[in-house]
Design an enzyme around this catalytic site. Structure first.
Site, mmCIF file in Angstrom:
data_model
loop_
_atom_site.group_PDB
_atom_site.id
_atom_site.type_symbol
_atom_site.label_atom_id
_atom_site.label_comp_id
_atom_site.label_asym_id
_atom_site.label_seq_id
_atom_site.Cartn_x
_atom_site.Cartn_y
_atom_site.Cartn_z
ATOM 1 C CG HIS A 75 6.095 -3.565 39.932
ATOM 2 N ND1 HIS A 75 5.745 -2.024 39.836
ATOM 3 C CD2 HIS A 75 5.925 -3.523 41.352
ATOM 4 C CE1 HIS A 75 5.548 -1.362 40.761
ATOM 5 N NE2 HIS A 75 5.849 -2.302 41.981
ATOM 6 C CE LYS A 135 12.036 1.984 27.084
ATOM 7 N NZ LYS A 135 11.098 2.111 27.659
ATOM 8 N NE ARG A 136 18.899 -2.931 34.261
ATOM 9 C CZ ARG A 136 19.425 -3.407 35.275
ATOM 10 N NH1 ARG A 136 19.298 -2.378 36.261
ATOM 11 N NH2 ARG A 136 19.630 -4.492 35.412
ATOM 12 C CE LYS A 177 12.931 -2.630 30.431
ATOM 13 N NZ LYS A 177 11.686 -1.885 30.863
ATOM 14 C CB THR A 226 7.436 5.381 34.910
ATOM 15 O OG1 THR A 226 8.623 4.884 34.987
ATOM 16 C CG2 THR A 226 6.336 4.630 35.834
ATOM 17 C CE LYS A 239 10.186 8.969 34.938
ATOM 18 N NZ LYS A 239 11.233 8.162 35.358
HETATM 19 C C1 F58 Z 1 9.144 -2.099 36.157
HETATM 20 N N1 F58 Z 1 9.534 -3.196 36.866
HETATM 21 C C2 F58 Z 1 8.222 -2.475 35.035
HETATM 22 N N2 F58 Z 1 11.316 -4.177 38.039
HETATM 23 O O1 F58 Z 1 8.989 -3.217 34.034
HETATM 24 C C3 F58 Z 1 7.511 -1.307 34.574
HETATM 25 O O2 F58 Z 1 6.973 -1.745 33.315
HETATM 26 C C4 F58 Z 1 6.807 -0.277 35.566
HETATM 27 O O3 F58 Z 1 6.437 0.736 34.914
HETATM 28 C C5 F58 Z 1 7.909 -0.266 36.577
HETATM 29 O O4 F58 Z 1 8.077 -1.529 37.223
HETATM 30 C C6 F58 Z 1 6.848 0.373 37.603
HETATM 31 O O5 F58 Z 1 5.937 -0.245 37.898
HETATM 32 C C7 F58 Z 1 11.071 -3.235 37.472
HETATM 33 O O6 F58 Z 1 11.427 -2.180 37.335
HETATM 34 C C8 F58 Z 1 12.718 -4.140 38.500
HETATM 35 O O7 F58 Z 1 13.451 -3.590 38.291
HETATM 36 C C9 F58 Z 1 12.716 -5.402 39.374
HETATM 37 C C10 F58 Z 1 14.207 -5.291 40.310
HETATM 38 C C11 F58 Z 1 14.529 -6.439 41.057
HETATM 39 C C12 F58 Z 1 14.323 -7.941 40.577
HETATM 40 C C13 F58 Z 1 13.123 -7.995 39.580
HETATM 41 C C14 F58 Z 1 12.858 -6.787 38.621
#
Ligand code: F58
Length: 798
Positions: free
Chosen positions: A354, A533-534, A539, A641, A645
């Site tokens: 990811h 988003k986070r 970002k 994602t 949406k």
């Molecule tokens: C996200 N990763 C990607 N990681 O940033 C985003 O582009 C993608 O659409 C999504 O995954 C789904 O594929 C992400 O959300 C985390 O939150 C992890 C949590 C645990 C530690 C490392 C990052």
């Protein structure tokens, strides 16, 4: 028509009353919203249980291949509303509740969000579970039953303050505790090797106990299980110690064990070196694999059949110990030869990546791994030696190098298939981080572009738009989202007006929520421009707030010009230890305070940042958005994602060529997407220029003005130097090229203003965005995994 739709309001009324009386022990006169919510939840859950049993029976009967989705995160949100929508019970329940002066909305909103995830990765896992059920793919989700999900966010003087989340403080009506499904998970100790056979003598053990939640698919035709593991002590209590008066020490084993499922790690980049995190990852993985093998051996006795009957998906590297753990169980417990065990394990396992951000690729020190999981360290070293021998790879391509275990490499080597989450991301995997591994194991990397479930993210969250869609193209689009294309055949002034009315109603509803919760009045005719988003530097919320300041300056210089009124809406949490992200949050709040109080501009520009963004807030906000901000530095966002949406809900995107934006633009048409900024290749080129930030700043008067205002403390006169650190960072480092993309962003936002002012043009673009969004259903994604990764079949209608 699904069977549930024909359930009469009479039956539901009786069952809800029954649960209110006999499960909750309340009579109607004294029942609170909570009591009603529990009674409705139990009633709806009862209705799912039959399809759940039926799905299990069918899977056993057909000896179908099962999919196991291992994920440290499942960001589910509220469960009741999803179940009600999927079972089609909305109207009947509304009717029953109304008789007692309750509304379904009040009842639904009483449920706390299950926030067992940080962001996109966890939410994707939740969408996938729902789609696997909708498609009748026999599957289990395996995760951890965190007592505390993602922290709650408050703002204090504009700063993020975290408080613990507490969703399990009240009974959770959706889970079934399974005391019989319980496994011992070992840690630490030492390994004896005699006659070539290794025996691990763990120094600590913890029990993993299963808690099952049924996940019902669209129209209730199939249900799968989300099995979350809770940690319990193997020995409850040290009675001897207690009797001798040492009460705290007596309870220590219990406290220690429970820590494992106490709290979700809130970091959104991996924080390696944390022993507890490693233990959590192993806890999930070991419990899941023991459970998988037990179920398999209850049906088959030949372990060679495992890859035919079991597909295991590792959601990122967090469960990447699945490789060594499966080998360990097969060799040490079931007595298989190493080679056979390893081949079987590789045949079952797959890995989804990811992120390509180097800081987010997990690594563990060999010291820690060896201490916490001594047997796994041995197994990893042997896997690594064989990987090295087979590929003759250079040292930095090995699983273990520089005294660190590289979990991405481990996951890659142990997987049949490795996938990225958008076309661009999968290509970049092959070109960059995994280029050598791709050459060593050709064909292993493939792409599965993410998707989102249209049940939650359209049907449930946007009833107004859903109704327009159904009135235009009929029903059936909910599980066949490509049908949204048909909307273009019906393009007419009437349809455009209907879409506009639906959007406006959602904006009014969101405005009312903001009014009630933040005391701000929003103009529903202003453009709602949303970035949720986070909060992370890549970002680029910073780019957005810089543009906001530049816009404010421009309006103040010429207040009489023909401005398109905008409401800038932000939402998102920063990892508690991520200093820069927290500074950005504070800056947005400081800017909001000043801008919203400017009588000269506030009818033209407002800034809104509601605290504690979560799944439920997204469901409220996305349907109300006109503009979706997807502005990450190209090459950094694996997919996104939220972007999907928004598109489904008729917001237009301003975005870079990053992640799935690329595919969204292809599907909705380039003319219906506001593209700006450098491409991933141009970004790489730009990084080679040592003074990229400074030269970009010098080229833009608007940006210089913004930075000058921050230098003077224009938004924080009480502490004018507050953002000097952030400024220094921007002038001298600017690691995500905010300055370099600033002018292009500004120019593109001007085009957005002009498009919005031309109502008919905008509405046409909205129509084409909705119509083009069908590809981004997670049903399409899951079909891709079933065919190309898992080799799994749907068991529906067979
Ligand atoms: C996200 N990763 C990607 N990681 O940033 C985003 O582009 C993608 O659409 C999504 O995954 C789904 O594929 C992400 O959300 C985390 O939150 C992890 C949590 C645990 C530690 C490392 C990052």
């Amino acid at each position: 028509m699904n069977a549930m739709n024909t359930l009469s309001a009479d039956l539901l009324r009786a069952r809800i009353a029954q649960h209110l009386t006999y499960t909750m022990g309340k009579d109607k006169a004294h029942a609170s919203t909570y009591d009603w919510r529990m009674a409705v939840s139990y009633t709806v859950r009862d209705l799912i249980v039959d399809s759940w049993f039926e799905a299990t029976r069918k899977t056993y009967e057909e000896q179908g291949k099962r999919v196991y989705y291992l994920s440290m995160e499942f960001l589910i949100g509220r469960i009741l509303e999803d179940a009600v929508i999927n079972l089609g019970l909305h109207e009947q329940i509304e009717e029953v509740l109304a008789e007692d002066g309750m509304s379904l909305m009040d009842v639904v909103e009483n449920e706390p969000d299950a926030a067992l995830g940080n962001g996109g990765l966890g939410r994707l896992a939740a969408c996938f579970l729902e789609s696997m059920s909708t498609l009748g793919c026999p599957a289990f989700g395996y995760g951890i039953r965190y007592e505390h999900g993602l922290f709650r966010q408050r703002f204090q003087g504009g700063r993020q303050v975290e408080t613990p989340e507490d969703w399990l403080n009240q009974p959770h009506p959706w889970e079934f505790e399974r005391p019989e499904a319980c496994y011992t998970v070992p840690f630490k100790g030492h390994v004896d090797t005699r006659d070539g056979k290794a025996t691990w003598h763990p120094a600590e053990t913890v029990l993993a106990r299963a808690y099952d939640t049924p996940v019902v698919g669209w129209q209730g035709k199939w249900s799968n299980t989300l099995r979350l593991w809770g940690a319990h002590p193997t020995e409850l209590f040290d009675l001897e110690r207690f009797n001798s008066g040492d009460h705290t020490a007596a309870a220590a084993p219990e406290a220690l064990a429970r820590t494992l499922s106490r709290v979700l790690y809130p970091e959104d980049t991996t924080d390696s070196g944390k022993e507890l995190r490693l233990k959590q990852e192993y806890f999930l993985t070991s419990a899941a694999l023991q459970d998988i093998l037990r179920r398999f051996l209850s049906e088959y006795d030949d372990l060679s059949l495992l890859p035919q009957k079991v597909a295991i998906q590792m959601n990122d590297t967090h469960p990447a110990l699945a490789g060594p753990e499966l080998i360990r169980l097969l060799v040490d417990v079931h007595g298989l030869e190493w080679d056979r065990a390893k081949t079987i394990a590789q045949g079952c396992l797959n890995y989804t990546n990811h992120t390509l951000l180097p800081e987010a690729l997990e690594k563990w020190s060999t010291w820690l791994m060896g201490r916490v999981l001594p047997r796994h360290m041995q197994i990893i070293e042997r896997i690594d030696a064989e990987h090295h021998a087979a590929t003759d790879c250079p040292p930095d391509l090995r699983i273990v190098h520089h005294d660190q275990v590289h979990m991405g490499t481990l996951a890659f080597v142990m997987a049949s298939h490795v996938n990225g989450v958008s076309a661009l991301h999968s290509d970049l995997m092959k070109q960059t981080v995994f280029a050598d591994l791709d050459r060593a194991y050709p064909g292993r990397i493939l792409n599965q572009t993410n998707g989102v479930t249209p049940r939650r993210w359209l049907k449930l969250s946007n009833p107004a738009l859903s109704q327009v869609i159904t009135e235009t193209i009929g029903t059936g689009w909910e599980d066949d989202l490509d049908r949204l294309k048909e909307l273009t055949e019906h393009d007419s002034p009437d349809l455009r007006a209907a879409l506009r009315r639906a959007k406006r109603a959602n904006k009014v509803a969101f405005g009312n929520w903001v009014q009630a919760n933040m005391g701000l009045t929003l103009d529903p005719d202003a453009m709602f421009d949303v970035q949720i988003k986070r909060v992370h530097e890549y970002k680029r919320q910073l780019l957005n707030v810089f543009e906001t300041i530049a816009r404010w300056n421009a309006i103040r210089k010429n207040p009489g010009a023909d401005w398109t009124p905008r409401v800038k809406i932000f939402g998102g949490k920063a990892a508690p230890g991520y200093f820069t992200a927290k500074e950005i949050i504070r800056l947005i709040n400081d800017v909001a305070k000043v801008v919203n109080n400017d009588p000269l501009t506030r009818h033209l520009l407002q800034v809104v940042y509601p605290a504690n963004y979560n799944v439920s807030m997204a469901q409220r906000l996305i349907p109300a958005a006109d503009l979706s901000e997807q502005i990450s530095t190209a090459g950094k966002e694996a997919s996104g994602t939220g972007n999907m949406k928004f598109t489904m809900n008729g917001a237009l995107t301003i975005g870079t060529l990053d992640g799935a934006n690329v595919e969204i633009r292809e599907h909705v048409g380039a003319e219906n997407f506001f593209l700006f900024g450098m491409t991933a290749d141009e970004v790489l080129e730009r990084y080679r220029k040592p003074d990229h930030a400074r030269s970009a700043i010098m080229a833009s008067q608007e940006l210089q003005d913004v930075l000058q205002m921050l230098a003077e403390g224009r938004f924080n006169p009480e502490e004018p130097t507050r953002y000097h650190g952030l400024l220094d960072h921007t002038w001298n480092h600017d690691p995500f090229l905010v300055a370099s993309d600033f002018s292009a962003f500004l120019a593109c936002q001007t085009k957005v203003d002009a498009a919005y002012a031309d109502t008919d043009r905008w509405d046409g673009m909205v129509l084409r965005n909705i119509a083009g969004s069908g590809y981004f259903s997670s049903d399409r994604t899951i079909r891709g995994y079933m065919e190309q990764v898992w080799d799994a079949k749907s068991l529906l209608n067979r």
